[in-house]
Design a protein around this motif. Sequence first.
Motif, PDB file in Angstrom:
ATOM      1  N   GLU A  56       6.928   3.599  -1.337  1.00  0.00           N
ATOM      2  CA  GLU A  56       8.274   3.111  -1.086  1.00  0.00           C
ATOM      3  C   GLU A  56       8.557   1.983  -2.062  1.00  0.00           C
ATOM      4  O   GLU A  56       7.634   1.350  -2.592  1.00  0.00           O
ATOM      5  CB  GLU A  56       8.449   2.668   0.366  1.00  0.00           C
ATOM      6  N   THR A  57       9.816   1.740  -2.316  1.00  0.00           N
ATOM      7  CA  THR A  57      10.188   0.681  -3.250  1.00  0.00           C
ATOM      8  C   THR A  57       9.754  -0.668  -2.697  1.00  0.00           C
ATOM      9  O   THR A  57       9.674  -0.848  -1.480  1.00  0.00           O
ATOM     10  CB  THR A  57      11.709   0.669  -3.494  1.00  0.00           C
ATOM     11  N   PRO A  58       9.477  -1.627  -3.565  1.00  0.00           N
ATOM     12  CA  PRO A  58       9.061  -2.944  -3.088  1.00  0.00           C
ATOM     13  C   PRO A  58      10.150  -3.636  -2.254  1.00  0.00           C
ATOM     14  O   PRO A  58       9.832  -4.364  -1.322  1.00  0.00           O
ATOM     15  CB  PRO A  58       8.739  -3.735  -4.342  1.00  0.00           C
ATOM     16  N   TRP A  59      11.423  -3.410  -2.595  1.00  0.00           N
ATOM     17  CA  TRP A  59      12.486  -4.051  -1.816  1.00  0.00           C
ATOM     18  C   TRP A  59      12.541  -3.479  -0.403  1.00  0.00           C
ATOM     19  O   TRP A  59      12.806  -4.214   0.544  1.00  0.00           O
ATOM     20  CB  TRP A  59      13.839  -4.008  -2.519  1.00  0.00           C
TER      21      TRP A  59
ATOM     22  N   LEU B 155       4.579  10.024 -12.384  1.00  0.00           N
ATOM     23  CA  LEU B 155       3.727   8.958 -12.914  1.00  0.00           C
ATOM     24  C   LEU B 155       3.612   7.781 -11.944  1.00  0.00           C
ATOM     25  O   LEU B 155       4.577   7.430 -11.257  1.00  0.00           O
ATOM     26  CB  LEU B 155       4.292   8.449 -14.242  1.00  0.00           C
ATOM     27  N   GLY B 156       2.447   7.166 -11.919  1.00  0.00           N
ATOM     28  CA  GLY B 156       2.222   5.938 -11.163  1.00  0.00           C
ATOM     29  C   GLY B 156       2.680   6.016  -9.723  1.00  0.00           C
ATOM     30  O   GLY B 156       2.267   6.908  -8.977  1.00  0.00           O
TER      31      GLY B 156
ATOM     32  N   THR C 178       0.833  -1.199   0.000  1.00  0.00           N
ATOM     33  CA  THR C 178       0.000   0.000   0.000  1.00  0.00           C
ATOM     34  C   THR C 178       0.866   1.246   0.000  1.00  0.00           C
ATOM     35  O   THR C 178       2.004   1.242   0.462  1.00  0.00           O
ATOM     36  CB  THR C 178      -0.929   0.043   1.230  1.00  0.00           C
ATOM     37  N   CYS C 179       0.299   2.301  -0.539  1.00  0.00           N
ATOM     38  CA  CYS C 179       0.886   3.640  -0.509  1.00  0.00           C
ATOM     39  C   CYS C 179      -0.216   4.517   0.075  1.00  0.00           C
ATOM     40  O   CYS C 179      -1.074   4.997  -0.666  1.00  0.00           O
ATOM     41  CB  CYS C 179       1.262   4.116  -1.903  1.00  0.00           C
ATOM     42  N   GLY C 180      -0.206   4.657   1.388  1.00  0.00           N
ATOM     43  CA  GLY C 180      -1.338   5.298   2.036  1.00  0.00           C
ATOM     44  C   GLY C 180      -2.548   4.398   1.868  1.00  0.00           C
ATOM     45  O   GLY C 180      -2.502   3.222   2.214  1.00  0.00           O
ATOM     46  N   ASP C 181      -3.611   4.922   1.289  1.00  0.00           N
ATOM     47  CA  ASP C 181      -4.805   4.101   1.060  1.00  0.00           C
ATOM     48  C   ASP C 181      -4.894   3.593  -0.382  1.00  0.00           C
ATOM     49  O   ASP C 181      -5.922   3.090  -0.812  1.00  0.00           O
ATOM     50  CB  ASP C 181      -6.066   4.880   1.438  1.00  0.00           C
TER      51      ASP C 181
END
Length: 152
Positions: free
Chosen positions: A141-144, A133-134, A54-57
């Motif tokens: 945050e980065t997935p890693w 973008l996106g 998640t990025c916030g909601d």
Amino acid sequence: MNRTLSTLAALLVATSAHGQAINGPARVVDGDTLNVGGVTVRLFGIDAPEAGQTCGDWLPGPKAAAALSAFIADRNVACEARTVDRYGRTVATCTAGDGDLGARMVAAGWAWAFTRYSRDYERQEAAARAAGLGVHGKGCETPWTWRAKGRQ
């Protein structure tokens, strides 16, 4: 001894996979993984948001998977294997139509350049970041980093 044999077996598989062509219809698994002709393929040089990240909601993982599906658009996918990762997936550069799928995902802001393994898509990421973008427009945050916090 078992660890040495496992490492040697993984090296042999990775060596035999390098340069192998994988072609055919593809099914999207997530934003950086496909199933092409029964082979699980991880896109080389990128890392997309995890399904539950998640990025916030905001939930970017399914949006990234949908973007990858749109870039494929029912065309056959052609991949050139580079190696095999620790999960047994073939890591490959893949195209659909005239576009490198990794480059397109990063340029559209649906994945990050995975610079730990490649610098191939840094330019695309810089442009996507500058344009917001996106994932870059949502402060994700980065997935890693997300995975390092024990999230899956």
